[in-house]
Design an enzyme around this catalytic site. Structure first.
Site, PDB file in Angstrom:
ATOM      1  N   ASP A  52      -3.659  13.415   5.915  1.00 33.28           N
ATOM      2  CA  ASP A  52      -2.883  12.317   6.489  1.00 33.28           C
ATOM      3  C   ASP A  52      -1.702  11.944   5.600  1.00 33.28           C
ATOM      4  OD1 ASP A  52      -4.337  11.991   8.728  1.00 33.28           O
ATOM      5  OD2 ASP A  52      -5.467  10.250   8.034  1.00 33.28           O
ATOM      6  N   LYS A  74       1.488  10.625  10.304  1.00 30.14           N
ATOM      7  CA  LYS A  74       2.665  10.107  11.002  1.00 30.14           C
ATOM      8  C   LYS A  74       3.879  10.263  10.103  1.00 30.14           C
ATOM      9  CE  LYS A  74       0.384   6.372  13.510  1.00 30.14           C
ATOM     10  NZ  LYS A  74       0.158   4.933  13.513  1.00 30.14           N
ATOM     11  N   MET A 188      -3.520  -3.042   8.246  1.00 30.16           N
ATOM     12  CA  MET A 188      -2.550  -2.826   9.333  1.00 30.16           C
ATOM     13  C   MET A 188      -2.072  -4.154   9.929  1.00 30.16           C
ATOM     14  SD  MET A 188      -4.329   0.419  11.239  1.00 30.16           S
ATOM     15  CE  MET A 188      -6.028  -0.065  11.005  1.00 30.16           C
TER      16      MET A 188
HETATM   17  N1  SAH Z   1      -9.055   4.596   5.879  1.00 30.30           N
HETATM   18  C1  SAH Z   1      -8.065   3.803   5.178  1.00 30.30           C
HETATM   19  C2  SAH Z   1      -7.375   2.825   6.108  1.00 30.30           C
HETATM   20  C3  SAH Z   1      -6.520   3.504   7.159  1.00 30.30           C
HETATM   21  S1  SAH Z   1      -5.679   2.353   8.177  1.00 30.30           S
HETATM   22  C4  SAH Z   1      -8.755   3.085   4.009  1.00 30.30           C
HETATM   23  O1  SAH Z   1      -9.983   3.087   3.921  1.00 30.30           O
HETATM   24  O2  SAH Z   1      -8.050   2.543   3.153  1.00 30.30           O
HETATM   25  C5  SAH Z   1      -4.110   2.275   7.357  1.00 30.30           C
HETATM   26  C6  SAH Z   1      -3.949   0.906   6.698  1.00 30.30           C
HETATM   27  O3  SAH Z   1      -4.672   0.866   5.485  1.00 30.30           O
HETATM   28  C7  SAH Z   1      -2.516   0.588   6.300  1.00 30.30           C
HETATM   29  O4  SAH Z   1      -1.769   0.090   7.386  1.00 30.30           O
HETATM   30  C8  SAH Z   1      -2.749  -0.471   5.262  1.00 30.30           C
HETATM   31  O5  SAH Z   1      -3.096  -1.710   5.843  1.00 30.30           O
HETATM   32  C9  SAH Z   1      -3.994   0.063   4.565  1.00 30.30           C
HETATM   33  N2  SAH Z   1      -3.654   0.879   3.387  1.00 30.30           N
HETATM   34  C10 SAH Z   1      -3.978   2.170   3.173  1.00 30.30           C
HETATM   35  N3  SAH Z   1      -3.543   2.583   1.958  1.00 30.30           N
HETATM   36  C11 SAH Z   1      -2.927   1.509   1.399  1.00 30.30           C
HETATM   37  C12 SAH Z   1      -2.279   1.275   0.154  1.00 30.30           C
HETATM   38  N4  SAH Z   1      -2.163   2.233  -0.781  1.00 30.30           N
HETATM   39  N5  SAH Z   1      -1.759   0.057  -0.064  1.00 30.30           N
HETATM   40  C13 SAH Z   1      -1.871  -0.933   0.835  1.00 30.30           C
HETATM   41  N6  SAH Z   1      -2.475  -0.774   2.029  1.00 30.30           N
HETATM   42  C14 SAH Z   1      -3.001   0.417   2.315  1.00 30.30           C
END
Ligand code: SAH
Length: 270
Positions: A52, A74, A188
């Site tokens: 991803d 994306k 998100m």
């Molecule tokens: N599976 C992922 C979440 C995927 S949804 C997890 O467990 O972290 C994607 C959302 O995750 C983003 O829109 C944001 O809200 C958050 N996110 C993922 N990586 C991030 C990062 N390094 N810093 C801040 N938010 C993050």
């Protein structure tokens, strides 16, 4: 320290990544050092890696020569692969006898559609393993110096998404959410930050309640902003896109515990 991944896997008795299997692996929130050993060894063994946009690409340099690297995220907000195509590809590659690694940001089972991918594999009778990762709503707080729980501030946490399947704010039961835990962690949620702040204040949370916006958490360009519910909409509008929003008094512990900000520049890797 000249041990190979194979030495580590053998010493720790890690499971072997067998041909014909799909491993759904969490890469952690950003800092590549936060991946698990199982995840790291799986990268070294995989025949195909579907990854991803949130995955740090330096991890891919550890894959074996000839590995098939497939971007399944994306670009500038536009999905290049449909979810159905990703699930079908995982199953097809596994049926062809490859070791297929699905590498996802954070934890694969936290707001990342990993559950849907696993369901497709289960329905297709494809053998799979799930390797958890550090989710952004946990690792991001640690790197911001914000304990997720602390006896002085909160004995519970609620994780929520700000993005429903239709792109709108999900129909959370806001009065229940507002009462549920002193600390709320939103994924998100940046685009819907104004609506979230309003919904929480209408449901009884104080306008001066502390809020942290953690953008690009655990990455070199990590950006942490402290505000309050009243200021959330304005602060979120200026924030980088990938962000976690944390609401609750525990956020203020950062003033004492921002270990990354306190490091001498020479020691600070960022
Ligand atoms: N599976 C992922 C979440 C995927 S949804 C997890 O467990 O972290 C994607 C959302 O995750 C983003 O829109 C944001 O809200 C958050 N996110 C993922 N990586 C991030 C990062 N390094 N810093 C801040 N938010 C993050």
């Amino acid at each position: 320290m000249d041990r190979t991944f194979a030495d580590i896997a053998a010493a720790l008795n890690l499971p072997e990544f067998q041909p014909g299997w799909v491993w759904l692996v969490g890469a952690g929130p950003g800092d590549p050092g936060l991946i698990t050993l199982l995840g790291l060894c799986a990268i070294a063994e995989a025949d195909f890696i579907l990854y991803d946009a949130l995955v740090d690409e330096s991890l891919l340099s550890l894959a074996k020569p000839g590995v098939g690297l497939i971007f399944a995220g994306k670009h500038a907000g536009v999905r290049t692969c449909r979810q159905e195509d990703i699930s079908r590809l995982l199953a097809d590659l596994a049926r062809e006898g490859h070791r297929v690694l699905r590498l996802k940001g954070g934890d694969p089972f936290v707001f990342g559609r990993g559950g849907e991918e696993a369901q497709e594999l289960a329905r297709g009778a494809i053998p799979f393993r799930v390797v958890p990762g550090i989710t952004a709503g946990i690792g991001g707080l640690a790197y911001a110096g914000i304990p997720l729980t602390h006896r002085d501030t909160n004995a519970s946490v609620t994780f929520l998404t700000g993005h429903g399947a239709d792109g709108q704010l999900p129909a959370h039961d806001w009065p229940a959410v507002a009462k549920a835990s002193p600390t709320l962690v939103f994924y998100m949620a940046r685009k819907q930050a104004a609506a979230i702040a309003d919904a929480l204040m209408v449901a009884g949370r104080a306008s001066h309640e502390p809020v942290a916006i953690l953008a690009n958490a655990t990455r070199a360009d990590q950006d942490v902003v402290l505000t309050d519910l009243a200021g959330l909409a304005e602060a979120a509008a200026k924030s980088p896109a990938i962000a976690i929003i944390v609401v609750g008094k525990n956020v203020l512990l950062r003033n004492e515990l921002d270990w990354l900000g306190r490091m001498a520049p020479a020691l600070n890797p960022f």
